[in-house]
Design a protein around this motif. Structure first.
Motif, PDB file in Angstrom:
ATOM      1  N   ALA A   1       0.833  -1.200   0.000  1.00 53.38           N
ATOM      2  CA  ALA A   1       0.000   0.000   0.000  1.00 53.38           C
ATOM      3  C   ALA A   1       0.872   1.256   0.000  1.00 53.38           C
ATOM      4  N   LYS A   2       1.927   1.233   0.781  1.00 58.60           N
ATOM      5  CA  LYS A   2       2.861   2.369   0.817  1.00 58.60           C
ATOM      6  C   LYS A   2       3.534   2.542  -0.540  1.00 58.60           C
ATOM      7  N   LEU A   3       3.913   1.442  -1.176  1.00 54.72           N
ATOM      8  CA  LEU A   3       4.543   1.496  -2.495  1.00 54.72           C
ATOM      9  C   LEU A   3       3.562   2.033  -3.531  1.00 54.72           C
ATOM     10  N   ASP A   4       2.280   1.678  -3.411  1.00 56.75           N
ATOM     11  CA  ASP A   4       1.267   2.182  -4.343  1.00 56.75           C
ATOM     12  C   ASP A   4       1.039   3.677  -4.191  1.00 56.75           C
ATOM     13  N   GLU A   5       1.244   4.201  -2.978  1.00 52.03           N
ATOM     14  CA  GLU A   5       1.071   5.633  -2.745  1.00 52.03           C
ATOM     15  C   GLU A   5       2.206   6.454  -3.362  1.00 52.03           C
ATOM     16  N   LEU A   6       3.390   5.872  -3.428  1.00 53.35           N
ATOM     17  CA  LEU A   6       4.560   6.602  -3.912  1.00 53.35           C
ATOM     18  C   LEU A   6       4.651   6.561  -5.432  1.00 53.35           C
ATOM     19  N   ARG A   7       5.303   7.547  -5.983  1.00 54.48           N
ATOM     20  CA  ARG A   7       5.614   7.600  -7.415  1.00 54.48           C
ATOM     21  C   ARG A   7       7.100   7.292  -7.584  1.00 54.48           C
ATOM     22  N   PRO A   8       7.496   6.773  -8.738  1.00 54.18           N
ATOM     23  CA  PRO A   8       8.923   6.482  -8.951  1.00 54.18           C
ATOM     24  C   PRO A   8       9.833   7.696  -8.782  1.00 54.18           C
ATOM     25  N   SER A   9       9.281   8.901  -8.888  1.00 53.47           N
ATOM     26  CA  SER A   9      10.108  10.102  -8.725  1.00 53.47           C
ATOM     27  C   SER A   9      10.302  10.495  -7.258  1.00 53.47           C
ATOM     28  N   ASP A  10       9.554   9.882  -6.332  1.00 52.23           N
ATOM     29  CA  ASP A  10       9.710  10.190  -4.909  1.00 52.23           C
ATOM     30  C   ASP A  10      11.064   9.687  -4.410  1.00 52.23           C
ATOM     31  N   PRO A  11      11.696  10.448  -3.495  1.00 57.16           N
ATOM     32  CA  PRO A  11      13.030  10.047  -3.023  1.00 57.16           C
ATOM     33  C   PRO A  11      13.066   8.708  -2.281  1.00 57.16           C
ATOM     34  N   GLU A  12      12.000   8.341  -1.597  1.00 58.18           N
ATOM     35  CA  GLU A  12      12.024   7.095  -0.823  1.00 58.18           C
ATOM     36  C   GLU A  12      11.445   5.906  -1.591  1.00 58.18           C
TER      37      GLU A  12
END
Length: 109
Positions: A46-57
């Protein structure tokens, strides 16, 4: 005569009882550990789905998620959920970025 047989019988029953309790305890621990790890994997997904590939983490979260899925697959946590291809339910998400996940359902075969 009875006391001569009662000693070894008591020891044997005690040893079998201890072995049975240890086995039961390990089984219960494994079951709860499995559920906790699968829950943690779902939260990480779920956390991975919230992030975009451009996010630092994003890279760190994806690496941790991949590691958790590989460990779960190695320990057989997905064995009951595998489909015809032999892949676990959550293990299909390992290879794709968000761009490929949209309409394919995680399968790019």
């Amino acid at each position: 005569m009875m006391s001569m047989l009662a000693g070894p019988a008591t020891i044997t029953v005690t040893v079998f009882g201890v072995v049975a309790l240890v086995t039961l305890g390990m089984g219960i621990y494994w079951l709860f550990n499995k559920r906790a790890r699968l829950r943690d994997i779902a939260e990480m997904r779920a956390k991975l789905d919230e992030l975009r590939p451009s996010d630092p983490e994003y890279g760190a979260v994806r690496a941790l998620y991949t590691s958790m899925v590989l460990d779960a697959a190695r320990w057989g946590f997905f064995a009951g959920e595998s489909g015809s291809g032999g892949h676990g339910g959550s293990a299909d998400h390992i290879g794709g970025d968000h761009a490929g996940d949209a309409g394919e359902g995680g399968h790019a075969h």
